[in-house]
Design a protein around this motif. Structure first.
Motif, PDB file in Angstrom:
ATOM      1  N   VAL A 160      19.403  39.817  73.334  1.00  0.00           N
ATOM      2  CA  VAL A 160      18.238  40.251  72.571  1.00  0.00           C
ATOM      3  C   VAL A 160      18.691  40.984  71.311  1.00  0.00           C
ATOM      4  CG1 VAL A 160      16.070  41.540  72.650  1.00  0.00           C
ATOM      5  CG2 VAL A 160      16.991  40.537  74.751  1.00  0.00           C
ATOM      6  N   PHE A 161      18.214  40.523  70.155  1.00  0.00           N
ATOM      7  CA  PHE A 161      18.430  41.249  68.907  1.00  0.00           C
ATOM      8  C   PHE A 161      17.299  42.265  68.740  1.00  0.00           C
ATOM      9  CE2 PHE A 161      20.808  37.516  66.695  1.00  0.00           C
ATOM     10  CZ  PHE A 161      21.946  37.854  67.390  1.00  0.00           C
ATOM     11  N   ARG A 192      17.547  37.998  59.050  1.00  0.00           N
ATOM     12  CA  ARG A 192      17.006  36.685  59.370  1.00  0.00           C
ATOM     13  C   ARG A 192      17.991  35.960  60.273  1.00  0.00           C
ATOM     14  NH1 ARG A 192      15.323  35.249  53.166  1.00  0.00           N
ATOM     15  NH2 ARG A 192      13.331  36.354  53.114  1.00  0.00           N
ATOM     16  N   VAL A 193      17.468  35.315  61.296  1.00  0.00           N
ATOM     17  CA  VAL A 193      18.306  34.634  62.288  1.00  0.00           C
ATOM     18  C   VAL A 193      18.057  33.134  62.164  1.00  0.00           C
ATOM     19  CG1 VAL A 193      18.941  34.473  64.719  1.00  0.00           C
ATOM     20  CG2 VAL A 193      18.040  36.628  63.806  1.00  0.00           C
ATOM     21  N   LEU A 231      13.466  39.534  61.302  1.00  0.00           N
ATOM     22  CA  LEU A 231      13.326  40.842  61.947  1.00  0.00           C
ATOM     23  C   LEU A 231      13.234  41.928  60.878  1.00  0.00           C
ATOM     24  CD1 LEU A 231      15.988  40.247  64.730  1.00  0.00           C
ATOM     25  CD2 LEU A 231      13.509  40.044  64.921  1.00  0.00           C
ATOM     26  N   VAL A 232      12.063  42.508  60.769  1.00  0.00           N
ATOM     27  CA  VAL A 232      11.790  43.455  59.688  1.00  0.00           C
ATOM     28  C   VAL A 232      11.457  44.843  60.218  1.00  0.00           C
ATOM     29  CG1 VAL A 232      10.304  43.962  57.728  1.00  0.00           C
ATOM     30  CG2 VAL A 232      10.988  41.598  58.166  1.00  0.00           C
ATOM     31  N   TRP A 250      25.328  28.913  68.380  1.00  0.00           N
ATOM     32  CA  TRP A 250      25.824  29.676  67.233  1.00  0.00           C
ATOM     33  C   TRP A 250      24.637  29.979  66.330  1.00  0.00           C
ATOM     34  CZ3 TRP A 250      30.583  31.677  66.178  1.00  0.00           C
ATOM     35  CH2 TRP A 250      31.642  31.248  66.987  1.00  0.00           C
ATOM     36  N   VAL A 251      24.559  31.197  65.871  1.00  0.00           N
ATOM     37  CA  VAL A 251      23.478  31.574  64.957  1.00  0.00           C
ATOM     38  C   VAL A 251      24.077  32.188  63.701  1.00  0.00           C
ATOM     39  CG1 VAL A 251      21.749  31.919  66.761  1.00  0.00           C
ATOM     40  CG2 VAL A 251      23.187  33.839  66.061  1.00  0.00           C
ATOM     41  N   ARG A 252      23.371  32.008  62.613  1.00  0.00           N
ATOM     42  CA  ARG A 252      23.778  32.582  61.322  1.00  0.00           C
ATOM     43  C   ARG A 252      22.821  33.712  60.973  1.00  0.00           C
ATOM     44  NH1 ARG A 252      22.639  28.728  58.517  1.00  0.00           N
ATOM     45  NH2 ARG A 252      21.113  29.458  56.991  1.00  0.00           N
TER      46      ARG A 252
END
Length: 439
Positions: free
Chosen positions: A45-46, A94-95, A107-108, A150-152
């Protein structure tokens, strides 16, 4: 170090395996199955942490794996589900899915959460499969693998007002004049290589966040110079303060600079060209500035207000800040009205959905069959997930899977495609042989 991009691998925890067990108690000769379920794997979880400002931590740790769930045990004891792995990220992150480029989350707000990789479900123990005709199943499911990808990550700083303009026009000097921020200031281009934030306090509870953003150059929309890394930050601002060197210290024409920056914003994202803007004519303390200001205003036309200032001496800055506050107040009021209208529309839509009929579920084909040489390949996302939960070392698991294939029509479809007894059939990573008794 300011880091605004990172690439990381995330994996949810695997689910715990279900247990095969039976009650073994004195005076209970046929106690029946008592294998418990496995626990759920942990999610990754981010979570937005407003104390963070960069993605630098992700340069040193690039793999995040949540713990797996506990296995089930005898006496119908279920395994414990694993806790989530919480990964803090800065506001404005941003994901993106690195494989597809899809934006997964923006995510802000502080505390905002996003499950980027879900943990797998726990496998069911053999107690779950007991029936009146099959009272002693020796079959239990394995835990489902957790999601992996993989996420950027991209960071765009959050600010109410963004300072834009060519390098060396005085943006950093203005920021240091109106806030406690102390950016690096020097008499050469590209002194500022990363965004600097400052809080402007006008008293009486009036304040806003001002960002000094790295200088633009021609071709930034295509990635030249700091390119997209700069323009990404402009997207977050509500109001743009467009600073020009009206004294033309470096020999450039102020109006040409203004038009060039506007064109870069438009070519990167047409919406940026529509962003509210205030033009700031800086370096009015220099002798040639007054004459050039008149020509600059004439070229802009009467519809574009220009605020002449000297960031070095502070002249004209208070009037500029009051104008910024007035414009921000209008923008905040417009945003609040738009949010209330959206919330009302969402509530109305929810009520309508509850009152209306649920739409029919549209599913694609459960499987497809193709032939490569002499081998038949069955492709099915549903079967792939099921196979990940089956322990094929158990004879009963093999028999259950064969019955499932027959029920889904896989065997019939294979024969319709030309498969005969003895042909090799691949499903996922496993090979089977077609026979009269099924696969």
């Amino acid at each position: 170090m300011f880091v605004d991009e990172a690439k990381v691998f995330v994996k949810g925890g695997d689910g715990g395996d279900g247990a095969v067990a039976f009650r073994r108690e004195k005076y209970v000769p046929y106690g029946g199955p008592a294998g418990g379920d496995g626990g759920k794997g942990g999610d990754v979880v981010f979570v937005v942490d407003e104390g963070l400002r960069t993605l630098v931590d992700f340069r040193y740790q690039t793999h995040f794996k949540a713990p797996r769930g506990e296995n089930g045990r005898g006496k119908n004891q279920h395994g414990r589900s694993a806790d989530a792995l919480v990964v803090p990220v800065p506001p404005g992150t941003r994901v993106y899915d690195d494989a597809t480029g899809e934006l997964l989350a923006d995510l802000v707000e502080p505390g905002a959460r996003f499950v980027v990789a879900r943990g797998g479900r726990g496998g069911r123990g053999n107690a779950r499969f007991a029936t009146p005709t099959h009272t002693a199943p020796r079959f239990a499911e394995k835990g489902e693998p957790g999601e992996a990808r993989w996420v950027r990550l991209e960071l765009a700083v959050l600010a109410d007002v963004g300072l834009v303009g060519y390098p060396n026009v005085g943006k950093s000097t203005l920021l240091s004049r109106v806030s406690r921020a102390r950016p690096k200031i020097a008499d050469y281009p590209f002194t500022t290589l990363s965004p600097n934030l400052g809080v402007v306090d006008l008293g009486e509870g009036r304040s806003f966040v001002l960002a000094d953003l790295p200088g633009l150059i021609e071709g930034a929309h295509a990635g030249s110079g700091l390119g997209h890394r700069f323009l990404r930050h402009v997207e977050r601002t509500r109001l743009i303060l467009h600073v020009v060197d009206v004294a033309a210290v470096e020999g450039r024409d102020p109006y040409d600079d203004y038009r060039s920056i506007r064109e870069e914003l438009r070519r990167y994202d047409p919406r940026l060209a529509e962003r509210p803007e205030i033009v700031v004519a800086n370096k009015m303390d220099l002798p040639q500035a007054a004459e050039r200001l008149s020509a600059f205003r004439e070229k802009l036309g009467p519809d574009v207000p220009v605020y002449p200032i000297s960031a070095a001496t502070g002249a004209g800055v208070p009037a500029l800040l009051e104008a910024v506050w007035a414009r921000l107040s209008e923008l905040w009021a417009e945003e609040k009205a738009a949010q209330e209208a959206t919330q009302h529309a969402d509530r109305s839509a929810a009520v309508h959905r509850l009152r209306g009929r649920r739409p029919a579920k549209e599913d694609g084909p459960p499987f497809t069959i193709r032939k490569e040489g002499e081998i038949f390949i069955v492709e099915s996302e549903r079967l792939r997930r099921i196979m990940a939960r089956y322990n094929f070392d158990q004879d009963e698991a093999v028999r259950r899977f064969a019955r499932l294939l027959k029920k889904m029509g896989v065997e019939e479809a294979l024969r319709a495609a030309g498969a005969v007894d003895g042909d090799e059939v691949w499903i996922g990573e496993m090979a089977f042989e077609l026979s009269d008794e099924g696969i």
